[in-house]
Scaffold this motif. Structure first.
Motif, PDB file in Angstrom:
ATOM      1  N   VAL A  90       0.833  -1.207   0.000  1.00  0.00           N
ATOM      2  CA  VAL A  90       0.000   0.000   0.000  1.00  0.00           C
ATOM      3  C   VAL A  90       0.868   1.257   0.000  1.00  0.00           C
ATOM      4  CG1 VAL A  90      -1.619   1.356   1.387  1.00  0.00           C
ATOM      5  CG2 VAL A  90      -2.032  -1.085   1.024  1.00  0.00           C
ATOM      6  N   ILE A  91       1.943   1.253   0.794  1.00  0.00           N
ATOM      7  CA  ILE A  91       2.820   2.427   0.834  1.00  0.00           C
ATOM      8  C   ILE A  91       3.512   2.629  -0.513  1.00  0.00           C
ATOM      9  CG2 ILE A  91       4.935   3.358   1.851  1.00  0.00           C
ATOM     10  CD1 ILE A  91       4.050   2.199   4.516  1.00  0.00           C
ATOM     11  N   LEU A  92       3.966   1.547  -1.139  1.00  0.00           N
ATOM     12  CA  LEU A  92       4.581   1.665  -2.457  1.00  0.00           C
ATOM     13  C   LEU A  92       3.595   2.257  -3.463  1.00  0.00           C
ATOM     14  CD1 LEU A  92       6.567  -1.699  -2.795  1.00  0.00           C
ATOM     15  CD2 LEU A  92       7.498   0.586  -2.418  1.00  0.00           C
ATOM     16  N   GLU A  93       2.346   1.849  -3.328  1.00  0.00           N
ATOM     17  CA  GLU A  93       1.313   2.330  -4.250  1.00  0.00           C
ATOM     18  C   GLU A  93       0.981   3.794  -3.996  1.00  0.00           C
ATOM     19  OE1 GLU A  93      -3.464   1.554  -4.837  1.00  0.00           O
ATOM     20  OE2 GLU A  93      -2.214  -0.066  -4.082  1.00  0.00           O
ATOM     21  N   ALA A 114       8.590   3.242   5.100  1.00  0.00           N
ATOM     22  CA  ALA A 114       8.177   4.489   5.746  1.00  0.00           C
ATOM     23  C   ALA A 114       9.064   5.653   5.323  1.00  0.00           C
ATOM     24  CB  ALA A 114       8.209   4.328   7.269  1.00  0.00           C
ATOM     25  N   LEU A 115      10.288   5.363   4.878  1.00  0.00           N
ATOM     26  CA  LEU A 115      11.187   6.421   4.408  1.00  0.00           C
ATOM     27  C   LEU A 115      10.672   7.074   3.133  1.00  0.00           C
ATOM     28  CD1 LEU A 115      14.629   4.623   4.947  1.00  0.00           C
ATOM     29  CD2 LEU A 115      13.518   6.286   6.467  1.00  0.00           C
ATOM     30  N   LEU A 116       9.754   6.396   2.445  1.00  0.00           N
ATOM     31  CA  LEU A 116       9.196   6.943   1.212  1.00  0.00           C
ATOM     32  C   LEU A 116       8.246   8.100   1.478  1.00  0.00           C
ATOM     33  CD1 LEU A 116       8.392   3.529  -0.507  1.00  0.00           C
ATOM     34  CD2 LEU A 116      10.247   5.087  -1.133  1.00  0.00           C
ATOM     35  N   LEU A 117       7.747   8.191   2.696  1.00  0.00           N
ATOM     36  CA  LEU A 117       6.781   9.235   3.044  1.00  0.00           C
ATOM     37  C   LEU A 117       7.534  10.478   3.491  1.00  0.00           C
ATOM     38  CD1 LEU A 117       4.291   6.990   5.048  1.00  0.00           C
ATOM     39  CD2 LEU A 117       4.185   7.631   2.636  1.00  0.00           C
ATOM     40  N   ARG A 118       7.327  11.569   2.790  1.00  0.00           N
ATOM     41  CA  ARG A 118       8.059  12.799   3.078  1.00  0.00           C
ATOM     42  C   ARG A 118       7.102  13.959   3.283  1.00  0.00           C
ATOM     43  NH1 ARG A 118      12.772  12.535  -1.623  1.00  0.00           N
ATOM     44  NH2 ARG A 118      13.694  10.551  -0.973  1.00  0.00           N
ATOM     45  N   GLY A 119       7.650  15.045   3.815  1.00  0.00           N
ATOM     46  CA  GLY A 119       6.875  16.262   3.936  1.00  0.00           C
ATOM     47  C   GLY A 119       6.016  16.312   5.185  1.00  0.00           C
ATOM     48  N   HIS A 120       5.226  17.362   5.275  1.00  0.00           N
ATOM     49  CA  HIS A 120       4.383  17.596   6.435  1.00  0.00           C
ATOM     50  C   HIS A 120       3.270  16.549   6.510  1.00  0.00           C
ATOM     51  CE1 HIS A 120       2.357  19.825   9.595  1.00  0.00           C
ATOM     52  NE2 HIS A 120       1.238  19.784   8.904  1.00  0.00           N
ATOM     53  N   GLY A 121       2.995  16.080   7.706  1.00  0.00           N
ATOM     54  CA  GLY A 121       1.908  15.134   7.921  1.00  0.00           C
ATOM     55  C   GLY A 121       2.231  13.715   7.531  1.00  0.00           C
TER      56      GLY A 121
END
Length: 453
Positions: free
Chosen positions: A74-77, A287-294
């Motif tokens: 799901v995160i990759l998507e 989880a490192l793929l998620l960047r930025g605020h929030g």
């Protein structure tokens, strides 16, 4: 003979209620387990224990593996990493070989991502490649479809192969399943690619564009921009590569020859390569793929989405195991042992059963779960009760679950509608492609069996 007839009736009933009346496969399998327990005259006091023990043991062993694998997918998507991986491969391969490019992208992306979701994510990219190269939509659609399908049914951590490994007693040997599943899936994907290439210049009349939903009308540039800044290619591949590498390394260090001995390295690598731990590490990398605020809020949203997506799979997997537990406790085991051992069918049995269930009711995952539960009591009589035999049985079941995708399969409609392929054309191309792909996979497994069994 009565035991076999009961089995055939139960399987036919599962197919009927799931395919025609759209009853949940979970309820169908649990119902078959309970009805089968009474039909096989299992003592009434043992029925509930037999069903719940098999259900609980299976979810206890692989439930977290399926859940964490789904979270990574799901995160990759959602993060755009799937698009980043695709673009990285296009930079390497270019657009000179569009069918090969789409097949390879699908092969990699579908290891953690469901093939249906993978096709939706990559369809705009496929359209862009098609327009840039002038190749037929039929060719790139078949190539992407079969590339995604190959690893979806053959390579953990997708739920089908995981469930089959648990049902057949080799969930502690996922490294070997991956090591063999990857080349078998590669042969299957190549078979699909060769078939796709025969349509490279084939013209057809597509469905009207207004039949597409908003997503399919998006240009590739619009889709790419919707993700914002894409993650880097290197970090996008890591959530797939790291868990697979850890699991395979663990299998190597646990070989009877103990190549690294039995000291600290053996303990550490064995622990890190445990599927649950390997996928938790993969999730941390994802989880490192998620960047930025929030990003914490987005991470929590993705986790919730993963739980929603994986819940039906977990329930179906447990119900399939419960059905298998009833069969294992029935007189069927003895009947099959007495009558199948001399036929020499071997690996053909899981392939044929899985293909029949897949064609009849549509879902590859249900086919894999049901088939592995059905054949578990038969392994000894089929000569497949060695570790190698069990591993190849998992793969043969996955190969059968490709054959054949048609109107009762959601994936058939995802591919045909997003690619605007008319149903009649889809039957002549997409359905035939999955038959070729599954048969090629089984032929490869059979050849491997000549050396390992």
């Amino acid at each position: 003979m009565t035991s076999l007839l009961i089995l055939l009736v139960l399987v036919a009933a599962i197919v009927l209620v799931t395919a025609r009346w759209k009853v949940s496969p979970f309820l169908a399998l649990i119902g078959a387990a309970l009805i089968g327990a009474f039909a096989y005259r299992i003592p009434m006091g043992e029925v509930v224990t037999t069903v719940t023990t098999a259900f609980g043991n299976t979810l206890g062993n692989i439930g977290l593996v399926i859940l964490f694998g789904t979270m990574i997918g799901v995160i990759l998507e959602r993060s755009g990493a799937a698009i980043a991986m695709a673009e990285a491969l296009i930079k390497v391969l270019g657009t000179r070989f569009p069918n090969l490019t789409m097949s390879l992208i699908g092969y990699i992306v579908s290891i953690p991502v469901f093939c249906d979701s993978g096709y939706v994510i990559l369809n705009s990219l496929r359209k862009a490649v098609t327009l840039r190269t002038g190749v037929s939509t039929l060719a790139t659609s078949i190539a992407l479809m079969t590339g995604l399908y190959a690893t979806h049914t053959l390579v953990p951590p997708t739920p089908g192969p995981l469930a089959a490994a648990e049902n057949l007693g080799v969930s502690d040997n996922l490294g070997m399943i991956i090591a063999l599943g990857l080349p078998v899936a590669a042969v299957a994907a190549v078979a699909g690619l060769v078939f796709a290439s025969t349509f490279s210049r084939k013209e057809f009349t597509p469905l009207p564009a207004e039949n597409d939903d908003d997503l399919t009308r998006q240009s590739y540039e619009e889709l790419r921009e919707s993700y914002g800044r894409l993650p880097g290619a290197f970090v996008s591949f890591l959530p797939i590569v790291v868990p697979l590498a850890l699991i395979c390394t663990s299998s190597i260090v646990k070989l009877p020859s103990r190549p690294l001995g039995e000291g600290a390295a053996f303990d550490v690598l064995g622990f890190l390569g445990t599927p649950v731990i390997a996928l938790i590490i993969g999730l941390a990398v994802a989880a490192l793929l998620l960047r930025g605020h929030g990003k914490l809020e987005r991470f929590n949203d993705h986790v919730q989405e993963s739980i929603r997506v994986s819940a039906p799979i977990l329930l179906i997997t447990g119900a399939g195991a419960a059905f298998g537990g009833v069969l294992a406790a029935s007189p069927l085991t003895g009947f099959l042992s007495d009558n199948l051992s001399g036929l020499g069918l071997g690996l053909a049995v899981p392939f044929i059963i899985a293909a029949a269930l897949k064609t009849a009711q549509g879902s590859s995952t249900v086919s894999i779960v049901s088939t592995s539960a059905l054949i578990a009591p038969m392994l000894g009589s089929l000569g497949l009760d060695s570790p190698e035999g069990m591993i190849l049985s998992v793969l043969a079941t996955g190969a059968g679950a490709m054959v054949v995708s048609h109107a009762n399969d959601s994936y058939f409609w995802v591919v045909s509608q997003l690619s605007r392929i008319p149903v009649a054309t889809a039957y002549r191309t997409l359905s035939v492609a999955t038959a070729i792909e599954g048969t090629a996979a089984f032929a490869t497994i059979w050849v491997i069996g000549l050396f390992l069994l």
